[in-house]
Design an enzyme around this catalytic site. Structure first.
Site, PDB file in Angstrom:
ATOM      1  N   GLY A  13      -3.669   2.808   9.196  1.00  0.00           N
ATOM      2  CA  GLY A  13      -4.377   3.523   8.144  1.00  0.00           C
ATOM      3  C   GLY A  13      -4.121   2.833   6.816  1.00  0.00           C
ATOM      4  CG  LEU A  14      -5.023  -1.144   5.842  1.00  0.00           C
ATOM      5  CD1 LEU A  14      -5.945  -2.360   5.912  1.00  0.00           C
ATOM      6  CD2 LEU A  14      -3.738  -1.513   5.109  1.00  0.00           C
ATOM      7  N   GLY A  16      -5.179   1.529   0.638  1.00  0.00           N
ATOM      8  CA  GLY A  16      -5.337   0.800  -0.610  1.00  0.00           C
ATOM      9  C   GLY A  16      -4.082   0.805  -1.444  1.00  0.00           C
ATOM     10  N   GLY A  17      -2.994   1.357  -0.905  1.00  0.00           N
ATOM     11  CA  GLY A  17      -1.707   1.375  -1.589  1.00  0.00           C
ATOM     12  C   GLY A  17      -0.761   0.332  -1.033  1.00  0.00           C
ATOM     13  CB  VAL A  18       2.363  -1.120  -2.410  1.00  0.00           C
ATOM     14  CG1 VAL A  18       3.229   0.115  -2.613  1.00  0.00           C
ATOM     15  CG2 VAL A  18       3.219  -2.341  -2.106  1.00  0.00           C
ATOM     16  CG  ASP A  19       4.385   2.781   0.407  1.00  0.00           C
ATOM     17  OD1 ASP A  19       5.184   1.901   0.039  1.00  0.00           O
ATOM     18  OD2 ASP A  19       4.334   3.909  -0.107  1.00  0.00           O
ATOM     19  CG  MET A  39      -8.859   7.552   7.363  1.00  0.00           C
ATOM     20  SD  MET A  39      -7.397   8.545   7.801  1.00  0.00           S
ATOM     21  CE  MET A  39      -6.101   7.340   7.497  1.00  0.00           C
ATOM     22  CB  CYS A 104      -3.824  15.841   4.204  1.00  0.00           C
ATOM     23  SG  CYS A 104      -4.847  14.374   4.107  1.00  0.00           S
ATOM     24  N   GLY A 128       1.961   4.128   6.483  1.00  0.00           N
ATOM     25  CA  GLY A 128       2.991   3.673   5.560  1.00  0.00           C
ATOM     26  C   GLY A 128       3.981   4.742   5.166  1.00  0.00           C
ATOM     27  CB  CYS A 200      -3.628  14.831   0.421  1.00  0.00           C
ATOM     28  SG  CYS A 200      -3.930  13.854   1.895  1.00  0.00           S
TER      29      CYS A 200
END
Length: 367
Positions: A13-14, A16-19, A39, A104, A128, A200
């Site tokens: 699950g990407l 768009g954050g660094v984790d 998502m 969520c 992440g 979320c």
């Protein structure tokens, strides 16, 4: 890192954050067949200044390109609105303070996303989250992340055994500074991106303005437990127990805190001083129980968190029926809030928990 030898096809699950970016990069580096999914779960006002979905999707696509993996953009907005957001509004209408991130995770990230990934042929999904998983005698245990400042097991307590079996958390054994360092080493565009702190999938926006779009407001009095009027509130749903900021009560003496809500009179009950007795609770009742292991924990001694990042509080678990339990704390707990989650631990093992309904103080008055 909790994978098995035959787990080769992983969908991450990407966000768009660094984790999540580092999660995907690590798995790719370790030789797994990795794909990404972004998502999209909010559409009502995704063009306004507070919604970061478009930028987040661009960042996720850029990360996938640098890592060298495919990425799909999948829309779960209808499911989010039905399973998460409707509950969010219902709880605020009832004077409670919900935690949408908990729901969520259970309904979107580890249900809709998991179902999608399995349908695409994935062996497992990865996120992440700062949590760990261990398999002992075939049983999958959810554990706290090693970085205690970032541990997110609290938000994952509603995961069922079948969801845990299909999930891995590659960052669970890392600390945040190490994740930032790895992101820079992988040359990821999210390496310096700030962490999200908003609702979320909805983003960081003025909460009062946002909630007013969906729920009617009704001004009323701020009163002391003795009935003295000391101010005016702008709608009970905008306040949570223990809140200090934004009350607008002047005068001398200690700061004011929200102690209770009287829904019948539309009054916000406030007290002076952080250590006022009305802010402390010795017991709570929770329902909508959910546990991470195949068998629910036996009644007995555990520790509990009633909000994210608080220290574990020793308590005794007593079942009232199949869906309801009581927690009795060794020491009084501050600002225990109906609508939030009470999460049980046995050492590092996250056992599950439930939604706080009532405490031994009348914090939500409905008659």
């Amino acid at each position: 890192m909790n994978t098995t030898a035959n787990t080769t096809n992983i969908i991450v699950g990407l966000s768009g954050g660094v984790d999540s970016s580092v999660t995907a990069a690590l798995l790719k580096q370790q030789g797994y067949q990795v794909r990404g999914v972004f998502m999209q779960n909010w559409e009502d006002d995704d063009n306004d200044e507070y919604c970061s979905i478009k930028q987040d999707s661009f960042d996720a696509i850029a990360v996938a390109d640098i890592i060298g993996i495919d990425i799909d953009i999948v829309n779960f907005a209808a499911q989010y609105k039905d399973k998460v957001f409707a509950y969010f509004l219902q709880e605020y209408s009832a004077g409670r303070t919900p935690n949408p991130d908990v729901l969520c995770n259970a309904e979107i990230k580890f249900k809709c996303f998991l179902d999608y990934a399995v349908g695409q042929g994935a062996d497992t999904i990865a996120t992440g989250h700062y949590a760990r998983k261990e398999v002992r005698n075939g049983v999958h245990y959810l554990l706290k992340g090693l970085d205690r400042n970032k541990d997110q097991s609290y938000f994952l307590y509603r995961l069922k055994p079948f969801q845990l079996e299909r999930a891995i958390f590659p960052l669970g054994g890392l600390e945040k500074p190490e994740v930032r360092r790895l992101a820079a080493e992988f040359n990821l565009p999210t390496a310096a991106k700030k962490d999200s702190t908003g609702i979320c999938f909805i983003g960081e926006r003025p909460f009062r303005e946002f909630l007013q779009k969906y729920l009617p407001t009704d001004n009323g009095k701020m009163v002391t437990p003795e009935g003295k009027t000391v101010g005016e509130h702008v709608g009970l749903m905008f306040y949570t127990l223990g809140q200090r900021k934004g009350l607008g009560i002047g005068g001398a003496g200690e700061p004011w805190f929200v102690a209770a809500k009287d829904l019948t009179k539309n009054e916000l009950i406030v007290v002076q001083g952080h250590d006022h007795p009305l802010l402390y609770t010795r017991s709570l009742v929770m329902n909508d129980l959910s546990f991470t292991l195949p068998e629910r924990p036996k009644a007995g001694r555990y520790t509990c968190k009633t909000r994210y990042r608080m220290a574990d509080a020793p308590c005794e678990l007593r079942y009232l029926d199949d869906e309801t339990a009581e927690l009795v704390f060794d020491e009084p707990q501050w600002a225990v809030t109906p609508g939030q989650s009470a999460v049980l631990y046995d050492g590092d093992i996250c056992l599950g928990g439930g939604i706080i309904q009532t405490t031994d103080k009348p914090v939500i008055i409905t008659r």
